[in-house]
Design an enzyme around this catalytic site. Structure first.
Site, PDB file in Angstrom:
ATOM      1  N   GLU A 166      34.113  35.482  43.401  1.00  0.00           N
ATOM      2  CA  GLU A 166      34.691  37.040  42.179  1.00  0.00           C
ATOM      3  C   GLU A 166      36.404  36.462  41.937  1.00  0.00           C
ATOM      4  O   GLU A 166      36.500  36.007  42.716  1.00  0.00           O
ATOM      5  CB  GLU A 166      34.717  37.810  42.776  1.00  0.00           C
ATOM      6  CG  GLU A 166      32.878  38.360  43.439  1.00  0.00           C
ATOM      7  CD  GLU A 166      32.140  38.873  42.623  1.00  0.00           C
ATOM      8  OE1 GLU A 166      32.978  39.377  41.463  1.00  0.00           O
ATOM      9  OE2 GLU A 166      31.524  39.525  43.064  1.00  0.00           O
ATOM     10  N   CYS A 215      41.770  43.095  38.636  1.00  0.00           N
ATOM     11  CA  CYS A 215      40.385  41.916  38.000  1.00  0.00           C
ATOM     12  C   CYS A 215      39.689  42.173  36.249  1.00  0.00           C
ATOM     13  O   CYS A 215      39.891  41.660  35.930  1.00  0.00           O
ATOM     14  CB  CYS A 215      39.911  41.105  39.056  1.00  0.00           C
ATOM     15  SG  CYS A 215      38.148  42.249  39.681  1.00  0.00           S
ATOM     16  N   LYS A 237      38.501  36.449  56.350  1.00  0.00           N
ATOM     17  CA  LYS A 237      39.911  35.977  55.846  1.00  0.00           C
ATOM     18  C   LYS A 237      40.336  37.531  54.855  1.00  0.00           C
ATOM     19  O   LYS A 237      40.245  37.470  53.264  1.00  0.00           O
ATOM     20  CB  LYS A 237      40.410  34.611  56.149  1.00  0.00           C
ATOM     21  CG  LYS A 237      41.382  34.812  56.339  1.00  0.00           C
ATOM     22  CD  LYS A 237      42.104  33.717  55.610  1.00  0.00           C
ATOM     23  CE  LYS A 237      42.613  33.697  54.263  1.00  0.00           C
ATOM     24  NZ  LYS A 237      43.738  34.507  53.960  1.00  0.00           N
ATOM     25  N   GLY A 249      39.003  29.836  43.551  1.00  0.00           N
ATOM     26  CA  GLY A 249      37.959  29.571  42.954  1.00  0.00           C
ATOM     27  C   GLY A 249      37.500  28.456  43.521  1.00  0.00           C
ATOM     28  O   GLY A 249      36.200  27.894  43.816  1.00  0.00           O
ATOM     29  N   GLU A 263      46.140  35.791  33.157  1.00  0.00           N
ATOM     30  CA  GLU A 263      45.641  36.642  33.312  1.00  0.00           C
ATOM     31  C   GLU A 263      46.895  37.051  34.023  1.00  0.00           C
ATOM     32  O   GLU A 263      48.119  36.067  34.593  1.00  0.00           O
ATOM     33  CB  GLU A 263      44.489  36.886  34.325  1.00  0.00           C
ATOM     34  CG  GLU A 263      44.377  38.080  35.602  1.00  0.00           C
ATOM     35  CD  GLU A 263      43.386  37.655  36.761  1.00  0.00           C
ATOM     36  OE1 GLU A 263      43.748  36.832  37.504  1.00  0.00           O
ATOM     37  OE2 GLU A 263      42.880  38.592  37.146  1.00  0.00           O
ATOM     38  N   GLY A 298      38.955  36.129  44.929  1.00  0.00           N
ATOM     39  CA  GLY A 298      40.535  35.545  44.390  1.00  0.00           C
ATOM     40  C   GLY A 298      40.750  34.843  42.971  1.00  0.00           C
ATOM     41  O   GLY A 298      39.951  35.560  42.061  1.00  0.00           O
ATOM     42  N   SER A 299      42.036  33.981  43.124  1.00  0.00           N
ATOM     43  CA  SER A 299      42.126  33.248  41.640  1.00  0.00           C
ATOM     44  C   SER A 299      41.389  32.660  41.213  1.00  0.00           C
ATOM     45  O   SER A 299      40.781  31.732  42.192  1.00  0.00           O
ATOM     46  CB  SER A 299      43.458  33.143  41.893  1.00  0.00           C
ATOM     47  OG  SER A 299      43.461  32.348  42.494  1.00  0.00           O
ATOM     48  N   THR A 300      40.728  32.087  39.876  1.00  0.00           N
ATOM     49  CA  THR A 300      39.997  31.035  39.372  1.00  0.00           C
ATOM     50  C   THR A 300      40.550  29.333  40.046  1.00  0.00           C
ATOM     51  O   THR A 300      40.012  29.207  40.417  1.00  0.00           O
ATOM     52  CB  THR A 300      39.914  30.630  37.587  1.00  0.00           C
ATOM     53  OG1 THR A 300      39.295  32.231  37.408  1.00  0.00           O
ATOM     54  CG2 THR A 300      39.544  29.750  36.995  1.00  0.00           C
TER      55      THR A 300
HETATM   56  P1  NAD Z   1      44.399  33.688  45.852  1.00  0.00           P
HETATM   57  O1  NAD Z   1      43.174  33.093  45.370  1.00  0.00           O
HETATM   58  O2  NAD Z   1      45.676  32.645  45.692  1.00  0.00           O
HETATM   59  O3  NAD Z   1      44.258  34.749  47.180  1.00  0.00           O
HETATM   60  C1  NAD Z   1      42.942  34.532  47.570  1.00  0.00           C
HETATM   61  C2  NAD Z   1      42.402  34.550  49.123  1.00  0.00           C
HETATM   62  O4  NAD Z   1      41.777  33.129  49.065  1.00  0.00           O
HETATM   63  C3  NAD Z   1      43.518  35.307  50.239  1.00  0.00           C
HETATM   64  O5  NAD Z   1      43.201  35.176  51.096  1.00  0.00           O
HETATM   65  C4  NAD Z   1      44.133  33.237  49.678  1.00  0.00           C
HETATM   66  O6  NAD Z   1      44.653  33.458  51.772  1.00  0.00           O
HETATM   67  C5  NAD Z   1      43.212  33.200  49.857  1.00  0.00           C
HETATM   68  N1  NAD Z   1      43.312  31.540  49.448  1.00  0.00           N
HETATM   69  C6  NAD Z   1      44.459  30.630  48.770  1.00  0.00           C
HETATM   70  N2  NAD Z   1      44.254  29.298  49.063  1.00  0.00           N
HETATM   71  C7  NAD Z   1      43.217  29.389  49.679  1.00  0.00           C
HETATM   72  C8  NAD Z   1      42.873  28.167  49.637  1.00  0.00           C
HETATM   73  N3  NAD Z   1      43.370  26.624  49.010  1.00  0.00           N
HETATM   74  N4  NAD Z   1      41.343  27.850  50.562  1.00  0.00           N
HETATM   75  C9  NAD Z   1      40.938  29.277  51.141  1.00  0.00           C
HETATM   76  N5  NAD Z   1      41.550  30.116  50.704  1.00  0.00           N
HETATM   77  C10 NAD Z   1      42.176  30.371  49.723  1.00  0.00           C
HETATM   78  O7  NAD Z   1      43.964  34.967  44.767  1.00  0.00           O
HETATM   79  P2  NAD Z   1      45.258  36.326  45.100  1.00  0.00           P
HETATM   80  O8  NAD Z   1      46.585  35.830  44.496  1.00  0.00           O
HETATM   81  O9  NAD Z   1      45.134  36.796  46.208  1.00  0.00           O
HETATM   82  O10 NAD Z   1      44.749  37.730  44.493  1.00  0.00           O
HETATM   83  C11 NAD Z   1      44.496  37.933  42.940  1.00  0.00           C
HETATM   84  C12 NAD Z   1      43.533  37.314  42.113  1.00  0.00           C
HETATM   85  O11 NAD Z   1      42.585  37.749  42.570  1.00  0.00           O
HETATM   86  C13 NAD Z   1      43.795  37.369  40.630  1.00  0.00           C
HETATM   87  O12 NAD Z   1      43.468  35.925  40.050  1.00  0.00           O
HETATM   88  C14 NAD Z   1      42.480  38.382  40.755  1.00  0.00           C
HETATM   89  O13 NAD Z   1      41.730  38.522  39.527  1.00  0.00           O
HETATM   90  C15 NAD Z   1      41.086  38.010  42.004  1.00  0.00           C
HETATM   91  N6  NAD Z   1      40.203  38.830  41.735  1.00  0.00           N
HETATM   92  C16 NAD Z   1      39.178  38.863  41.321  1.00  0.00           C
HETATM   93  C17 NAD Z   1      38.252  40.276  41.906  1.00  0.00           C
HETATM   94  C18 NAD Z   1      36.982  39.909  41.286  1.00  0.00           C
HETATM   95  O14 NAD Z   1      35.837  41.007  41.970  1.00  0.00           O
HETATM   96  N7  NAD Z   1      36.178  39.397  40.431  1.00  0.00           N
HETATM   97  C19 NAD Z   1      38.790  41.444  42.997  1.00  0.00           C
HETATM   98  C20 NAD Z   1      39.574  41.416  43.327  1.00  0.00           C
HETATM   99  C21 NAD Z   1      40.622  40.363  42.878  1.00  0.00           C
END
Ligand code: NAD
Length: 500
Positions: free
Chosen positions: A273, A307, A198, A256, A404, A251-253
């Site tokens: 990640e 990130c 996704k 995660g 962040e 995605g976000s912590t």
């Molecule tokens: P996010 O956590 O809001 O979303 C990431 C993904 O998760 C999206 O596809 C979203 O639809 C999905 N998602 C959201 N809520 C969910 C849930 N309850 N269950 C399952 N999936 C869900 O993050 P974002 O705002 O899209 O991205 C920014 C964050 O990602 C920042 O914290 C950034 O540091 C991190 N990031 C980390 C890396 C890495 O490799 N460490 C790389 C890129 C981004």
């Protein structure tokens, strides 16, 4: 000198016509079991161009029953001889074929990424090159995934088989969408798994176009499934699905942690990640020109939506004011503007929400007592543009020194000596990346050992290669992607005892 939306005098690279035609070719669907399918709910989510705030097209909003269909297809494909019984050489062949097709459509994919995410065209073009490199790197792995033969008694043959994990649920963020989708798909396929991926609802288009290109390789149906939709719907359905064996999330912590809880029910293998607040320590004996060049390029790259960006620059207190002034001058020279203009350094942020979030942090920085050396303003009235922003005299107790931001905002933090620099660098819940700049080789390695971060550079920042493992210490994640470590994360070990 304020940054501005660049004028029409700036050379503008044309958007690739094939990309414009594809985007305009109608609402996008889900790719499940080798077929393009509507979402069960019939709901679509608008894809917005962050430069113009206009609607590009729409993507399907998958729900739990769509995810269930995709998982069923991925399971069938995983167990089908058309995938499970092919040789590693054939998996290599598929990955090389995907790399070639992506390369042939590079300009088109870059335009799609720029339209959807807002990153400058030079940045998306470089991203697509990285995607090709990733597929070629992982194409080398299938024939090099070994078990081991273990010494035991003379009448015993003890060995291990390294086998695929199974159906992999993969969820990615929007900041470098194609790079993340491609890396996750390539790793899973190299190891013989199948995929339900996704992309983020804010930037799914390049991954959908990638799926169409993968379709041209005759990969068996169901090996790769792409499901678009919201995190709360499609995303959480993937995290909780009992038919998924492994989940890989970027995605976000905060999310995660939810993924980890949802994955516990059927004990999915989990790699995460997550976010970062990475320290970049510059000692006075370093090549300061080069260190500042990398620092500014890093916190401004992709408008700070990276990130591992260098968001905390730690400098010796005696050089603090001079460096803050230099970073401000450099940031001021970085043009904010149309992502299709050749001299643009910063395109728009991905969404209005992200822009407002970043502006909220700018206000927190001012309120918290940091010195604003440059920026802090929106640029123009249309599109989600923000100036590169430089704060100095930041300390770790301030919101902007701790949280962040995910925008083009840097915090310059003074330190007293090496010990103070290390303490301040590690004083964070994150641990994704970091760097040290010095000509003293002993100090460089001392600081690297002391730094609590998963990826560390010496006299560099942000350089990457698929051979290099990536992942977080502390709350920046779990497990590793890229490199040999990623192969371990997408395989499991079967230990065999044979009595001879
Ligand atoms: P996010 O956590 O809001 O979303 C990431 C993904 O998760 C999206 O596809 C979203 O639809 C999905 N998602 C959201 N809520 C969910 C849930 N309850 N269950 C399952 N999936 C869900 O993050 P974002 O705002 O899209 O991205 C920014 C964050 O990602 C920042 O914290 C950034 O540091 C991190 N990031 C980390 C890396 C890495 O490799 N460490 C790389 C890129 C981004």
């Amino acid at each position: 000198m304020p940054t501005e939306i660049i004028s029409s005098a700036a050379p503008v690279s044309p958007a690739h016509p094939a990309a414009l035609n594809w985007v305009a070719s109608g609402p996008k669907r889900l790719w499940i079991d080798g077929q393009w399918q509507e979402a069960t709910s019939g709901r679509q989510i608008e894809s917005i161009n962050p430069e113009t705030e206009t609607t590009l097209t729409s993507i399907a909003d998958a729900n739990a029953s769509d995810i269930d269909r995709a998982v069923t297809a991925a399971r069938r494909a995983f167990e089908s001889p058309a995938w499970s019984s092919i040789t590693p050489h054939q998996r290599t062949f598929f990955l090389l074929k995907i790399a070639d097709i992506v390369e042939a459509h590079g300009e088109e994919l870059a335009t799609i990424e720029t339209l959807d995410n807002g990153m400058p065209l030079w940045y998306s073009t470089a991203s697509v090159r990285a995607v090709v490199e990733q597929f070629r790197y992982y194409a080398g792995w299938p024939t090099k995934i070994f078990g081991s033969t273990n010494p035991s008694a003379p009448n015993i043959l003890n060995y291990t088989l390294r086998e695929p994990v199974g159906v992999c649920g993969q969820i990615v963020a929007w900041n470098v969408p194609l790079v993340m989708s491609a890396m996750k798909i390539a790793t899973a396929l190299a190891c013989g798994n199948t995929v339900v991926l996704k992309p983020a609802e804010l930037a799914s288009l390049s991954t959908l176009r990638l799926a169409e290109l993968i379709e041209q390789t005759d990969l068996p149906p169901g090996v790769v499934n792409i499901v678009t939709g919201l995190g709360s719907g499609a995303g959480s359905a993937i995290a909780a699905h009992p038919g998924i064996d492994k989940i890989a999330f970027t995605g976000s912590t905060a999310v995660g942690k939810q993924i980890m809880r949802a994955a516990a029910d059927n004990m999915k293998k989990v790699t995460l990640e997550l976010g970062g607040k990475s320290p970049n320590i510059i000692f006075p004996d370093a090549d300061i020109d080069q260190a500042l060049d990398f620092a500014v390029r890093s916190f401004c790259g992709n408008s700070g939506q990276v990130c591992s960006a260098s968001t905390r620059v730690l400098v010796h207190q005696d050089m603090h004011d001079e460096i803050a002034a230099r970073v401000a001058t450099m940031a001021a020279s970085y043009k904010v503007g149309s992502p299709f203009a050749a001299d643009t350094k910063l395109g728009p942020l991905v969404s209005a929400i992200q822009r407002d979030r970043v502006m909220g942090y700018v206000e927190a920085g001012k309120r918290g007592g940091a010195t604003l050396n440059f920026g802090g303003e929106r640029v123009g009235s249309q599109g989600y543009f923000v100036q590169p922003t430089v704060f100095s005299n930041v300390d770790n107790s301030m919101t902007i020194g701790r949280e962040e931001i995910f925008g083009p905002v840097v915090s310059i933090i003074p330190f007293r000596d090496e010990e103070d620099a290390i303490r301040k660098a590690n004083d964070t819940t994150y641990g994704l990346a970091g760097a040290v700049w010095t000509r003293d080789i002993s100090r460089a390695h001392r600081v690297v050992r002391a730094m609590k971060a998963g990826r560390v550079w010496i006299n560099s920042y942000g350089d990457a290669d698929p051979v290099m493992a990536f992942g977080g210490y502390k709350q920046s994640g779990l497990g590793r992607e890229y490199g040999q470590e990623s192969i371990e994360a997408y395989t499991q070990v079967k230990s065999v005892w044979a009595r001879l």
